[in-house]
Each structure stands twice: as C-alpha cells, then as structure tokens.
Scaffold this motif. Structure first.
Motif, short mmCIF file in Angstrom:
data_model
loop_
_atom_site.label_atom_id
_atom_site.label_comp_id
_atom_site.label_asym_id
_atom_site.label_seq_id
_atom_site.Cartn_x
_atom_site.Cartn_y
_atom_site.Cartn_z
N VAL A 199 74.33 33.41 57.38
CA VAL A 199 74.74 32.00 57.34
C VAL A 199 76.12 31.85 57.98
CG1 VAL A 199 75.26 30.04 55.85
CG2 VAL A 199 73.35 31.54 55.30
N ALA A 200 77.04 32.76 57.65
CA ALA A 200 78.39 32.70 58.22
C ALA A 200 78.35 32.83 59.74
CB ALA A 200 79.26 33.80 57.62
N ASP A 201 77.48 33.72 60.25
CA ASP A 201 77.36 33.88 61.70
C ASP A 201 76.78 32.64 62.35
OD1 ASP A 201 78.49 36.37 61.70
OD2 ASP A 201 76.60 37.48 61.75
N HIS A 202 75.88 31.95 61.63
CA HIS A 202 75.32 30.70 62.15
C HIS A 202 76.41 29.64 62.29
CE1 HIS A 202 71.53 28.00 62.28
NE2 HIS A 202 72.54 27.32 62.78
N VAL A 203 77.25 29.52 61.25
CA VAL A 203 78.36 28.56 61.33
C VAL A 203 79.31 28.95 62.45
CG1 VAL A 203 80.34 27.59 60.09
CG2 VAL A 203 78.19 27.99 58.87
N ARG A 204 79.57 30.24 62.59
CA ARG A 204 80.45 30.74 63.67
C ARG A 204 79.91 30.32 65.04
NH1 ARG A 204 78.78 34.82 66.43
NH2 ARG A 204 80.14 35.92 67.90
N GLU A 205 78.59 30.43 65.22
CA GLU A 205 77.97 30.03 66.49
C GLU A 205 78.11 28.53 66.73
OE1 GLU A 205 74.01 31.42 66.05
OE2 GLU A 205 74.55 33.55 66.24
N LEU A 206 78.06 27.73 65.67
CA LEU A 206 78.23 26.28 65.80
C LEU A 206 79.66 25.93 66.19
CD1 LEU A 206 76.14 25.06 62.72
CD2 LEU A 206 75.50 24.94 65.14
N VAL A 207 80.60 26.79 65.78
CA VAL A 207 81.99 26.60 66.21
C VAL A 207 82.13 26.96 67.69
CG1 VAL A 207 84.37 27.43 65.93
CG2 VAL A 207 82.96 26.96 63.90
N LEU A 208 81.53 28.07 68.08
CA LEU A 208 81.63 28.54 69.46
C LEU A 208 80.98 27.58 70.45
CD1 LEU A 208 80.88 32.36 69.00
CD2 LEU A 208 83.07 31.33 69.61
N ASP A 209 79.86 26.94 70.03
CA ASP A 209 79.19 26.04 70.99
C ASP A 209 79.76 24.62 70.96
OD1 ASP A 209 78.07 24.61 68.85
OD2 ASP A 209 76.07 25.48 69.07
N VAL A 268 69.33 26.53 54.17
CA VAL A 268 69.52 27.50 53.08
C VAL A 268 70.02 26.75 51.85
CG1 VAL A 268 69.99 29.45 54.61
CG2 VAL A 268 71.89 28.01 53.84
N SER A 269 70.17 27.46 50.74
CA SER A 269 70.64 26.83 49.51
C SER A 269 72.14 26.55 49.57
CB SER A 269 70.35 27.73 48.31
OG SER A 269 71.16 28.89 48.36
N ARG A 270 72.57 25.62 48.75
CA ARG A 270 73.99 25.28 48.70
C ARG A 270 74.86 26.47 48.25
NH1 ARG A 270 76.44 19.96 45.57
NH2 ARG A 270 78.63 20.26 46.16
N PRO A 271 74.43 27.25 47.23
CA PRO A 271 75.22 28.44 46.87
C PRO A 271 75.39 29.41 48.04
CG PRO A 271 73.74 27.90 45.08
CD PRO A 271 73.35 27.02 46.24
N SER A 272 74.35 29.57 48.88
CA SER A 272 74.47 30.47 50.04
C SER A 272 75.50 29.94 51.03
CB SER A 272 73.11 30.62 50.73
OG SER A 272 72.18 31.25 49.89
N ILE A 273 75.56 28.62 51.18
CA ILE A 273 76.57 28.02 52.04
C ILE A 273 77.96 28.31 51.48
CG2 ILE A 273 77.59 25.79 52.74
CD1 ILE A 273 75.26 26.53 54.46
N ARG A 274 78.09 28.18 50.17
CA ARG A 274 79.41 28.42 49.55
C ARG A 274 79.87 29.85 49.77
NH1 ARG A 274 80.63 25.66 43.88
NH2 ARG A 274 80.05 23.95 45.26
#
Length: 248
Positions: free
Chosen positions: A20-30, A51-57
């Motif tokens: 999930v963290a890598d997905h957010v990182r990719e959204l920053v990069l693009d 994904v679930s909210r706890p996984s996002i946290r």
C-alpha cells in the motif's frame, strides 16, 4: 572442470502495508499527489486503493517514518514539500521496518488474553504484589507527567511470566521488543497522552483485582476490553469483546 558459485538471495514476502505504501509512493511520483499537497482522508484513500482503512493507516505511518508523508497538527496527512528531492526507493526494497503494527497487535491480543486467564488461575500473593508495585510506579510517573511506557512493558512482561508458560512469556517479550521500532514509535506519538495513561492505570487496577480474586473470566474480559480500546484508538478497529462473557 570449474564449479561456479551461485549466490542465493532470500526474498521475503511483501507485507500488505508495504504494498500500500508503495502504491501511494507511485501516486506521488506520477503527480497524482504532488509535493506539498494534502492526501485524501483515510477512508477515501482506502476506497481509491481498494484496501481496508487500518491498512491505509499502517502504510501512512510507514511513509511518515520514511520521510515522504507528514501528519500535521489539526489533522490530515500531507506529502512533504521536499518529496520531489527525496530518493524514493520502494519500501519493500529498502529499509525493513518489520511486521506491521496491526499484525503485532493481533498477535499480542491473542497471546496476552491467554496470559491473563492463566495468571488468574496460577498467581501467588507474591505475583500479585509484583503487579501492584508496577502499578504504583506507573501512577507515580503519570502524577509527574512522565510517560509510563517502560512500566507498561514491565506490567505485561510480569503478567506473561505469571502465566508460568515460557513459550508465551518469550513471545510477549519478542512482541514488546519489536514494539520499540519506528513504526510503533511514530504511531504512539499520535495518541500517547495523560488521558490515555490514566485509562491504562484503570485497566491495570481492574485486572489486578480479577487476578487477586482468582477470576479467569473477568481477567480475560478486562484484557479484551483493553485491547478493544487500543485497537480503536490506534487503528480504528471495531471492538471484538463479548461483554456477556464477563463474570465479576
């Protein structure tokens, strides 16, 4: 004939919060979330990524530790303004932050509920005194506005030892060791305050009372309530306690 040496590299499975963290990182990069911008609320971000909210946290905590995201006073998570200049290595290929806090929390809950039950069945008067002395030290620290974190660990380790199960005691010790890592430290800073300390003191006093009276059902229910509170406070998890199982 020459034998060619082959080097093997162990590849560990990617943890969900790392993905999930890598997905957010990719959204920053693009450019979806440029440096300095606010990230969507956790609930919305969970829907975007699926994904679930706890996984996002968990993922946001990891990104905060890695220096990509910052949590600002008053609420909200933001991409750091200097994110464009950061060397953003995928989390799963860079620093290993260990198992996610929710994984650790789930393991602690399962093991420590059993420890509470066994402690209520097996505690000696000397064992109860050890728990009471730990609680006295905690109260003294809180009265001086000092974090009782070290005594939190002491209390849970003492409880695990009272269970007289060396496997449980070793597991609890290991779980509290990894709890000293950066993920938990960052998470704890968001919710650690005097009100939380007072609630922790109340929980421990109730648990000691149940153990002193040799009441395993009450000890389990009190410990379960404690983990419900921590799960909701730290991760927004729904309570799991069965209130009808408590016997005073």
């Amino acid at each position: 004939m020459h034998k060619r040496s082959i080097e093997f590299q162990v590849v560990r499975p990617r943890r969900l919060y790392e993905q999930v963290a890598d997905h957010v990182r990719e959204l920053v990069l693009d450019g979806t979330f440029p440096p300095g911008s606010a990230l969507p609320p956790e609930r919305e971000l969970a829907e975007i990524i699926g994904v679930s909210r706890p996984s996002i946290r968990e993922a946001l905590i990891a990104l905060e530790v890695m220096g990509l995201v910052e949590s600002r006073q008053g609420g909200g998570n933001y991409v750091r303004a200097d994110a464009g200049g950061l060397r953003m290595i995928p989390l799963s290929k860079g620093r290993d932050l260990g198992p996610g806090p929710i994984e650790q929390f789930e393991a602690r809950r399962t093991i420590e509920l059993t420890c509470a039950k066994l402690a209520a069945q097996r505690a000696t008067p000397e064992d109860v005194l050890d728990l009471e002395q730990c609680l006295v030290r905690m109260k003294d620290l809180v009265a001086r506005d000092v974090s009782p974190a070290a005594e939190h660990r002491c209390f849970h380790m003492t409880l695990a030892n009272i269970s007289q199960n060396q496997i449980f005691a070793s597991a609890v010790a290991e779980l509290w060791r990894v709890r000293d890592g950066k993920l938990w430290d960052t998470l704890r800073q968001k919710v650690d305050n005097k009100e939380s300390w007072q609630l922790g003191i109340k929980f421990r006093a109730q648990l000691i009372h149940a153990i002193r009276n040799g009441n395993p059902a009450a000890a389990v229910a009190i410990m379960s309530d404690h983990f419900d509170r921590i799960g909701e406070l730290y991760f927004g998890l729904a309570p799991q306690s069965d209130k009808t199982s408590r016997e005073e």
